[in-house]
Design a protein around this motif. Structure first.
Motif, short mmCIF file in Angstrom:
data_model
loop_
_atom_site.label_atom_id
_atom_site.label_comp_id
_atom_site.label_asym_id
_atom_site.label_seq_id
_atom_site.Cartn_x
_atom_site.Cartn_y
_atom_site.Cartn_z
N PRO A 96 0.82 -1.21 0.00
CA PRO A 96 0.00 0.00 0.00
C PRO A 96 0.86 1.27 0.00
N GLN A 97 0.49 2.21 -0.83
CA GLN A 97 1.21 3.47 -0.92
C GLN A 97 0.32 4.63 -0.46
N THR A 98 0.97 5.70 -0.04
CA THR A 98 0.26 6.97 0.16
C THR A 98 0.35 7.73 -1.15
N ILE A 99 -0.79 7.90 -1.79
CA ILE A 99 -0.82 8.51 -3.12
C ILE A 99 -1.64 9.81 -3.06
N VAL A 100 -1.00 10.91 -3.41
CA VAL A 100 -1.69 12.21 -3.47
C VAL A 100 -2.19 12.41 -4.90
N VAL A 101 -3.49 12.67 -5.03
CA VAL A 101 -4.08 12.91 -6.35
C VAL A 101 -4.60 14.33 -6.40
N ASP A 102 -4.00 15.14 -7.26
CA ASP A 102 -4.33 16.55 -7.43
C ASP A 102 -5.35 16.65 -8.57
N TYR A 103 -6.59 17.02 -8.23
CA TYR A 103 -7.60 17.12 -9.29
C TYR A 103 -8.69 18.13 -8.97
N SER A 104 -9.44 18.48 -9.97
CA SER A 104 -10.55 19.45 -9.98
C SER A 104 -10.03 20.88 -10.03
N ALA A 105 -9.56 21.41 -8.89
CA ALA A 105 -8.89 22.73 -8.82
C ALA A 105 -9.66 23.88 -9.45
N PRO A 106 -10.89 24.15 -8.99
CA PRO A 106 -11.60 25.34 -9.48
C PRO A 106 -11.02 26.60 -8.85
N ASN A 107 -11.47 27.76 -9.33
CA ASN A 107 -11.01 29.03 -8.79
C ASN A 107 -12.05 29.64 -7.86
N VAL A 108 -11.57 30.30 -6.84
CA VAL A 108 -12.48 30.98 -5.91
C VAL A 108 -13.11 32.18 -6.61
N ALA A 109 -14.38 32.42 -6.27
CA ALA A 109 -15.17 33.53 -6.80
C ALA A 109 -15.57 33.33 -8.25
N LYS A 110 -15.46 32.11 -8.71
CA LYS A 110 -15.93 31.78 -10.06
C LYS A 110 -16.68 30.46 -10.00
N GLU A 111 -17.76 30.37 -10.78
CA GLU A 111 -18.52 29.12 -10.82
C GLU A 111 -17.80 28.11 -11.69
N MET A 112 -17.89 26.83 -11.30
CA MET A 112 -17.25 25.78 -12.09
C MET A 112 -17.88 25.71 -13.48
N HIS A 113 -17.03 25.49 -14.49
CA HIS A 113 -17.50 25.38 -15.87
C HIS A 113 -17.06 24.04 -16.46
N VAL A 114 -17.42 23.79 -17.71
CA VAL A 114 -17.14 22.48 -18.30
C VAL A 114 -15.64 22.18 -18.37
N GLY A 115 -14.82 23.22 -18.34
CA GLY A 115 -13.38 23.01 -18.35
C GLY A 115 -12.88 22.28 -17.12
N HIS A 116 -13.69 22.27 -16.05
CA HIS A 116 -13.30 21.56 -14.82
C HIS A 116 -13.77 20.10 -14.81
N LEU A 117 -14.62 19.73 -15.77
CA LEU A 117 -15.24 18.41 -15.73
C LEU A 117 -14.23 17.28 -15.84
N ARG A 118 -13.33 17.36 -16.82
CA ARG A 118 -12.43 16.25 -17.10
C ARG A 118 -11.51 15.98 -15.90
N SER A 119 -10.87 17.02 -15.39
CA SER A 119 -9.99 16.84 -14.24
C SER A 119 -10.75 16.23 -13.07
N THR A 120 -11.95 16.73 -12.83
CA THR A 120 -12.73 16.31 -11.66
C THR A 120 -13.14 14.84 -11.74
N ILE A 121 -13.68 14.41 -12.87
CA ILE A 121 -14.22 13.05 -12.93
C ILE A 121 -13.15 12.00 -13.27
N ILE A 122 -12.15 12.37 -14.07
CA ILE A 122 -11.06 11.41 -14.35
C ILE A 122 -10.24 11.20 -13.09
N GLY A 123 -9.94 12.30 -12.40
CA GLY A 123 -9.20 12.20 -11.14
C GLY A 123 -9.95 11.38 -10.12
N ASP A 124 -11.27 11.59 -10.03
CA ASP A 124 -12.06 10.88 -9.03
C ASP A 124 -12.16 9.39 -9.35
N ALA A 125 -12.25 9.04 -10.63
CA ALA A 125 -12.28 7.62 -11.00
C ALA A 125 -10.97 6.94 -10.59
#
Length: 578
Positions: A113-142
């Motif tokens: 077993p490893q400790t694995i850090v997965v950096d994903y989604s990363a939206p910006n504060v004061a802005k609503e999430m847009h489709v550009g965030h979809l791929r990072s969010t769902i591929i990272g989560d899978a």
């Protein structure tokens, strides 16, 4: 059970016994056609070349030393030296029983077993999430779900953009509008605030100066500015977490590790890189020159880590971030899910952290980059007016389209059932349309294709799952309790389905190692199509005898559980009926 790994070990041992150099790869692959067996060993030619022998001669010697007794019932040499392997039916039925009896479907948990850090989604504060965030969010989560399933300690890192000059603008504008109750605002109001603040910043020199002063105060720890900044962050993350819930994504508030997390480290990082002789002053700025990267004149490229005005850059933050993840989070492996435009930036940051000795040379730092979502015109996916599509607007439209589709197929469905099914189908369709494409390529967003009940889509897989459940309802039998009796493979359709079911771990390991969910999607689609062929050709409830019926019910149960577990790894829900 990883059949590919098992066969690779056996054939590698036989190759060494036959005189091949240690370390030669057996190159075990799943066969593309049934006549070539279930697996092929393709490494004989390369080994023979090193040895100066004829490939077929080496293949024959390998077979003399090969012990696959009980696993394979037929081995043949094909072409210049390929070895075709046909799995024994008795072994297949044994392994199918093991998989059906196991909560993890026979998939082995990692022995390291490893400790694995997965950096994903990363939206910006004061802005609503847009489709550009979809791929990072769902591929990272899978990938996160898959690594967790295999027994790794996974740390989700949502690298939120929560720092920079824009916060001076926002704080100044909130003050100007005398809006001290920012927590009551919705994110759409913040979007408007951002635009208005930017307009004032561009048009009003006095306002711009105040905004710059607020940035300095914020960075200096001013309580008023810090409180206003925290309001902006909290409002944003509250909305983002709601979006993650809609998407069935596992990110939570506690996973937020924004750019501000590393602020206190930046002065020391710069000082340390200067002390090590890696960073030098150039025209008032602090720069690290990297020989591995050349500019257009062929000179070493410089990475600025501190501007002449004392400000820090993204590179400085990312250097500190990598150091933090290794020293504080004790990461053994770090995965970054950002688009391909970030690749050179990350490679430069990694070159600096390793040259500085912040991370071991052997530390895996992996950029699992991805392409863009395109419209049917082949251009970045936009609204008709040319604006960026907000993620929640996309999900809303998916819900409307899915509701109309489900109602057209089942007009008598109750409202509560409709809502459950629509949520699973709509969100699943959007996610699967993305996840089923190789992440390294661009893909075209197409509503009609993604919501189809035929082809490689989420609705097709979800329907295949409900189809299996309906069999058990007709049989008045409990899918989870279907264990009695033995498996009997009396038809080629049964055998083909069992072989593919037992290849589940191979698909899962590919996602874990390479972050390629489309491989798992393709596998699940194969399972659904093979089950459909089995169902149409092999009667289950009207089988010739009780033993055969029980065998086929067990095969159906293993199919349903595999589909459900696989879809869950992708973050896609299943439903009991559609």
């Amino acid at each position: 059970m990883n059949i590919q790994t098992l066969l690779a070990e056996k054939i590698s041992q036989a190759m060494i016994a036959a005189g091949a150099p240690v370390g030669c790869d057996a190159l075990i692959k799943q066969s593309a056609k049934p006549q070539f067996g279930d697996y092929q060993a393709n490494g004989i030619m390369a080994a023979a070349k090193k040895m100066g022998k004829a490939p077929r001669e080496l293949a024959e010697h390998v077979l003399q030393h090969l012990d696959l007794n009980g696993i394979v019932d037929k081995v043949e040499i094909a072409g210049p030296g390929f070895i075709n392997l046909f799995l024994a039916p008795s072994w297949l039925t044994q392994q199918a029983q093991v998989a059906l009896s196991d909560e993890k479907l026979g998939i082995a948990m990692t022995s390291h077993p490893q400790t694995i850090v997965v950096d994903y989604s990363a939206p910006n504060v004061a802005k609503e999430m847009h489709v550009g965030h979809l791929r990072s969010t769902i591929i990272g989560d899978a990938t996160v779900r898959t690594l967790t399933f295999l027994g790794h300690h996974v740390i989700r890192a949502n690298h939120v953009g929560d720092w920079g000059t824009q916060f001076g603008m926002l704080i100044a504008y909130l003050e100007k509008m005398q809006n001290e109750h920012a927590t009551d605002m919705q994110l759409v109001d913040l979007e408007l605030f951002y635009r208005e603040a930017k307009k004032h910043y561009d048009d009003d020199p006095v306002f711009a100066e105040k905004a710059r002063n607020y940035v300095v105060k914020l960075q200096g720890g001013d309580e008023y500015c810090a409180a206003m900044w925290r309001k902006l962050v909290d409002i944003t993350m509250t909305q983002n977490i709601a979006t993650y819930r809609r998407l069935n994504v596992t990110l939570d508030v506690s996973d937020t590790m924004g750019e501000s997390t590393y602020n206190a480290m930046l002065p020391q990082v710069v000082a340390d890189l200067k002390q090590k002789g890696l960073a030098v002053e150039s025209e008032g700025a602090i720069v690290v020159y990297l020989n591995e990267f050349k500019n257009k004149d062929g000179d070493p490229m410089g990475v600025i880590i501190q501007k002449r005005d004392g400000g820090y850059l993204y590179a400085t933050t990312d250097i500190a971030c990598a150091l933090y993840r290794y020293q504080q989070l004790h990461a053994d492996r770090i995965l970054y899910y950002t688009d391909s435009r970030q690749h050179q930036h990350l490679e430069q940051v990694w070159a600096i952290v390793k040259r500085a000795g912040y991370l071991p040379e052997t530390m895996p730092l992996e950029h699992h980059m991805f392409g863009m979502m395109l419209g049917k015109d082949g251009k970045p996916f936009k609204t008709r007016s040319g604006d960026t599509v907000k993620l929640n607007d996309l999900l809303d439209e998916a819900m409307v389209r899915a509701a109309a589709l489900i109602r057209s197929k089942n007009p008598a469905i109750s409202q509560s059932e409709l809502e459950t099914i629509v949520d699973a189908v709509a969100i699943g369709a959007v996610k699967y349309a993305d996840l089923s494409k190789n992440r390294t390529t661009d893909y075209v967003f197409d509503w009609d294709n993604m919501l189809a009940f035929e082809g490689n889509t989420a609705p097709y897989l979800q329907y295949a799952y409900t189809r299996v459940l309906s069999i058990f309802k007709k049989a008045n039998s409990d899918l989870e309790q279907t264990q009695d009796g033995e498996f009997h493979l009396t038809d080629d359709k049964e055998r083909a389905l069992v072989v593919r079911l037992l290849q589940f771990e191979e698909a899962v390991q590919t996602v874990a190692k390479e972050g390629l969910p489309h491989v798992l999607c393709g596998y699940l689609y194969d399972i659904a199509t093979l089950f459909s062929s089995f169902y149409e050709n092999c009667p289950i409830l009207t089988a010739e005898n009780e033993a055969l019926m029980q065998s086929r019910l067990k095969l159906a149960a293993l199919t349903a559980r595999t589909l459900q577990v696989g879809l869950d790894m992708l973050g896609i829900k299943t439903v009991d009926k559609m």
